[in-house]
Scaffold this motif. Structure first.
Motif, mmCIF file in Angstrom:
data_model
loop_
_atom_site.group_PDB
_atom_site.id
_atom_site.type_symbol
_atom_site.label_atom_id
_atom_site.label_comp_id
_atom_site.label_asym_id
_atom_site.label_seq_id
_atom_site.Cartn_x
_atom_site.Cartn_y
_atom_site.Cartn_z
ATOM 1 N N ASP A 78 0.913 -1.235 -0.128
ATOM 2 C CA ASP A 78 0.068 0.026 -0.179
ATOM 3 C C ASP A 78 0.793 1.355 0.019
ATOM 4 O OD1 ASP A 78 -2.798 -0.889 0.225
ATOM 5 O OD2 ASP A 78 -1.860 -1.851 1.808
ATOM 6 N N ILE A 79 0.310 2.262 -0.786
ATOM 7 C CA ILE A 79 1.068 3.620 -0.771
ATOM 8 C C ILE A 79 -0.127 4.752 -0.168
ATOM 9 C CG2 ILE A 79 2.128 5.350 -2.228
ATOM 10 C CD1 ILE A 79 2.552 3.104 -4.295
ATOM 11 N N ASP A 80 0.592 5.712 0.666
ATOM 12 C CA ASP A 80 -0.797 6.527 1.361
ATOM 13 C C ASP A 80 -1.144 7.152 0.033
ATOM 14 O OD1 ASP A 80 -1.848 8.311 2.510
ATOM 15 O OD2 ASP A 80 -0.138 9.399 3.628
ATOM 16 N N ASP A 81 -2.424 6.993 -0.156
ATOM 17 C CA ASP A 81 -2.916 7.718 -1.433
ATOM 18 C C ASP A 81 -3.516 9.042 -1.090
ATOM 19 O OD1 ASP A 81 -5.168 5.882 -0.033
ATOM 20 O OD2 ASP A 81 -6.350 7.518 -1.053
ATOM 21 N N SER A 82 -3.300 9.432 0.181
ATOM 22 C CA SER A 82 -3.781 10.800 0.792
ATOM 23 C C SER A 82 -2.735 11.831 0.696
ATOM 24 C CB SER A 82 -4.497 10.835 2.206
ATOM 25 O OG SER A 82 -3.469 10.346 3.235
ATOM 26 N N SER A 83 -1.460 11.114 0.403
ATOM 27 C CA SER A 83 -0.415 12.174 0.150
ATOM 28 C C SER A 83 -0.447 12.897 -0.928
ATOM 29 C CB SER A 83 0.874 11.254 0.493
ATOM 30 O OG SER A 83 1.955 11.958 -0.099
ATOM 31 N N ALA A 84 -0.038 14.058 -1.000
ATOM 32 C CA ALA A 84 0.133 15.182 -2.053
ATOM 33 C C ALA A 84 1.573 14.758 -2.629
ATOM 34 C CB ALA A 84 0.020 16.536 -1.533
ATOM 35 N N ASP A 85 2.300 14.028 -2.318
ATOM 36 C CA ASP A 85 3.886 13.835 -2.728
ATOM 37 C C ASP A 85 3.527 13.222 -4.101
ATOM 38 O OD1 ASP A 85 5.101 14.485 -0.393
ATOM 39 O OD2 ASP A 85 5.181 12.359 0.350
ATOM 40 N N ARG A 86 4.228 13.964 -5.047
ATOM 41 C CA ARG A 86 4.155 13.550 -6.236
ATOM 42 C C ARG A 86 5.045 12.390 -6.646
ATOM 43 N NH1 ARG A 86 4.922 19.334 -9.752
ATOM 44 N NH2 ARG A 86 2.974 20.290 -9.062
ATOM 45 N N ARG A 88 4.883 9.661 -4.672
ATOM 46 C CA ARG A 88 4.400 8.367 -3.992
ATOM 47 C C ARG A 88 4.538 7.236 -4.676
ATOM 48 N NH1 ARG A 88 -0.421 11.359 -5.242
ATOM 49 N NH2 ARG A 88 -1.645 10.388 -6.948
ATOM 50 N N VAL A 89 4.463 7.158 -6.005
ATOM 51 C CA VAL A 89 4.950 5.881 -6.647
ATOM 52 C C VAL A 89 6.219 5.420 -6.348
ATOM 53 C CG1 VAL A 89 4.969 4.714 -8.899
ATOM 54 C CG2 VAL A 89 2.938 5.852 -8.346
ATOM 55 N N ASP A 90 7.347 6.515 -6.496
ATOM 56 C CA ASP A 90 8.702 6.273 -6.300
ATOM 57 C C ASP A 90 8.889 5.845 -4.753
ATOM 58 O OD1 ASP A 90 11.521 6.532 -7.115
ATOM 59 O OD2 ASP A 90 11.435 7.912 -5.626
ATOM 60 N N ILE A 91 8.206 6.205 -4.005
ATOM 61 C CA ILE A 91 8.531 5.769 -2.553
ATOM 62 C C ILE A 91 8.063 4.291 -2.572
ATOM 63 C CG2 ILE A 91 7.364 6.033 -0.262
ATOM 64 C CD1 ILE A 91 7.180 9.030 -0.714
ATOM 65 N N GLY A 92 6.771 3.862 -2.979
ATOM 66 C CA GLY A 92 6.563 2.532 -3.237
ATOM 67 C C GLY A 92 7.576 1.642 -3.831
ATOM 68 N N VAL A 93 8.274 2.242 -4.985
ATOM 69 C CA VAL A 93 9.145 1.505 -5.754
ATOM 70 C C VAL A 93 10.382 1.220 -4.662
ATOM 71 C CG1 VAL A 93 10.814 1.334 -7.430
ATOM 72 C CG2 VAL A 93 8.545 2.195 -8.012
ATOM 73 N N ARG A 94 10.743 2.332 -4.206
ATOM 74 C CA ARG A 94 12.149 2.207 -2.955
ATOM 75 C C ARG A 94 11.716 1.165 -1.861
ATOM 76 N NH1 ARG A 94 12.433 8.621 -2.237
ATOM 77 N NH2 ARG A 94 14.000 8.019 -0.499
ATOM 78 N N GLU A 132 -3.672 1.256 -9.771
ATOM 79 C CA GLU A 132 -2.973 1.691 -10.813
ATOM 80 C C GLU A 132 -1.577 2.170 -10.395
ATOM 81 O OE1 GLU A 132 -5.032 4.280 -13.370
ATOM 82 O OE2 GLU A 132 -6.319 2.858 -14.120
ATOM 83 N N ASP A 133 -1.671 3.149 -9.338
ATOM 84 C CA ASP A 133 -0.326 3.535 -8.586
ATOM 85 C C ASP A 133 0.570 2.321 -8.125
ATOM 86 O OD1 ASP A 133 -0.675 6.127 -9.233
ATOM 87 O OD2 ASP A 133 -1.139 6.623 -7.253
ATOM 88 N N ARG A 134 -0.156 1.309 -7.525
ATOM 89 C CA ARG A 134 0.285 -0.037 -6.986
ATOM 90 C C ARG A 134 1.047 -0.635 -7.969
ATOM 91 N NH1 ARG A 134 -4.284 -0.432 -2.928
ATOM 92 N NH2 ARG A 134 -5.177 -1.694 -4.399
ATOM 93 N N MET A 135 0.112 -0.914 -9.088
ATOM 94 C CA MET A 135 0.663 -1.719 -10.143
ATOM 95 C C MET A 135 1.729 -1.153 -10.870
ATOM 96 S SD MET A 135 -3.058 -3.202 -11.585
ATOM 97 C CE MET A 135 -2.305 -4.120 -12.886
ATOM 98 N N LEU A 136 1.798 0.275 -11.282
ATOM 99 C CA LEU A 136 2.974 0.880 -11.542
ATOM 100 C C LEU A 136 4.267 0.808 -10.682
ATOM 101 C CD1 LEU A 136 4.291 2.785 -13.682
ATOM 102 C CD2 LEU A 136 3.318 4.740 -12.351
ATOM 103 N N ALA A 137 4.092 0.867 -9.626
ATOM 104 C CA ALA A 137 5.345 0.729 -8.667
ATOM 105 C C ALA A 137 5.812 -0.692 -8.854
ATOM 106 C CB ALA A 137 4.972 1.026 -7.276
ATOM 107 N N LEU A 138 4.921 -1.905 -8.524
ATOM 108 C CA LEU A 138 5.496 -3.058 -9.071
ATOM 109 C C LEU A 138 6.063 -3.182 -10.345
ATOM 110 C CD1 LEU A 138 2.240 -4.630 -7.435
ATOM 111 C CD2 LEU A 138 4.529 -5.277 -6.609
#
Length: 316
Positions: A78-86, A88-94, A132-138
């Motif tokens: 899971d990635i915090d979807d309430s975050s305004a961080d652009r 956030r997908v990169d955080i998931g990847v890391r 889609e954010d989760r899938m993109l990170a994966l």
């Protein structure tokens, strides 16, 4: 082990005392985490978080069978979807990269990713973007979508059709009988996992693998399993009503190739459902590939409802 990158801290949780932290991001599996840890199906070192200060930005966790040294599935990411961080997908990847390096042996293929998602996730909106954010990170770690599955549920208030009398049902005689039938079932199968297995092993090997990885781990008696036969005793198919670690389930349901197209699947599914219903269960769960239309239609006719879908992704 703690990994620090700029202002991001990535580490496993310390234990049960950090379940509240780990559960700050919502998912239905959160309610199972404490029991999974107690049973050995999860370990603190398999459950990682990405933090900025005290704030949880992402999390990832693997699931395994009690006693196994390595995890069997990646089922929480899971990635915090309430975050305004652009980023956030990169955080998931890391987080995925750091945690995978610590949890999965370097020479091993990462376990398959399985995630339940709302049945309407493809209709877009916020729900679609989160998935889609989760899938993109994966995907950025090398994963690809393997199959999408329907998650189904039957409730006791749902009426079952009366037996038609075309088939008789008996218990499975022994492991060899069920393995023999599972081997025959693979001819013309529409199941994506089975089709993938057949590219790398014989039908008998694929059947044995499925049996050992799933059916052998059911917590219920094999006396519940049923072989469907014609009046003369010829097998038509089988069903394995069972309990896994969480729910009553229709574990395996199939019709032999030479008997497909006669509507037997409905009668076999109804019998399996009837056996579990007699155990006074609150619900029965099942799953089938989105592309396996005949099986999906059979579940619908018996009264099973599609309550979610499951995204399955793999690393080649």
């Amino acid at each position: 082990m703690t990994v620090k990158q700029n202002d991001l801290t990535m580490r496993p949780i310390t234990g049960r005392e950090e379940l509240d932290l780990f559960s700050q991001l919502p998912y239905t599996l959160n309610e199972e985490l404490a029991d999974d840890l107690a049973a050995g199906r999860r370990r603190p070192e398999w459950m990682w978080v990405a933090l900025r200060g005290e704030r949880l930005l992402a999390r990832v966790a693997w699931w395994g069978r009690a006693g196994d040294d390595t995890p069997f599935l990646l089922d929480i990411f899971d990635i915090d979807d309430s975050s305004a961080d652009r980023d956030r997908v990169d955080i998931g990847v890391r987080l995925l990269r750091a945690a995978t390096a610590a949890v999965v042996p370097a020479d091993a293929r990462p376990p398959e990713y399985n995630r339940a998602v709302p049945p309407d996730w493809r209709e877009g909106g916020v729900t679609g973007r989160i998935v889609e954010d989760r899938m993109l990170a994966l995907e950025r770690t090398g994963a690809r979508q393997f199959v999408e599955r329907l998650l189904l549920e039957w409730r006791p208030e749902t009426p079952l059709p009366e037996p038609k009398g075309r088939l008789a049902f008996r218990p499975v005689r022994d492991t060899e009988e069920i393995l023999s039938l599972m081997t025959r079932i693979l001819d013309g199968t529409l199941d994506a996992h089975s089709r993938d297995d057949l590219t790398r092993m014989s039908p008998r090997e694929a059947a044995a693998r499925h049996y050992e990885e799933e059916l052998a781990h059911f917590r219920s008696p094999q006396d519940w399993w049923r072989i469907a036969t014609l009046p003369d005793g010829e097998p038509v198919g089988f069903v394995t009503p069972a309990r896994n670690d969480y729910n009553p389930v229709i574990g395996y349901l199939a019709v032999l190739p030479e008997h497909r197209g006669n509507g037997y699947i409905d009668e076999i599914l109804a019998e399996g459902t009837r056996i579990l219903s007699a155990q006074d269960v609150p619900r029965i769960r099942a799953a089938t590939d989105l592309g396996n239309t005949p099986m999906a239609n059979a579940f619908q006719r018996i009264g099973y409802v599609n309550f979610a879908r499951r995204i399955c992704m793999i690393w080649s």
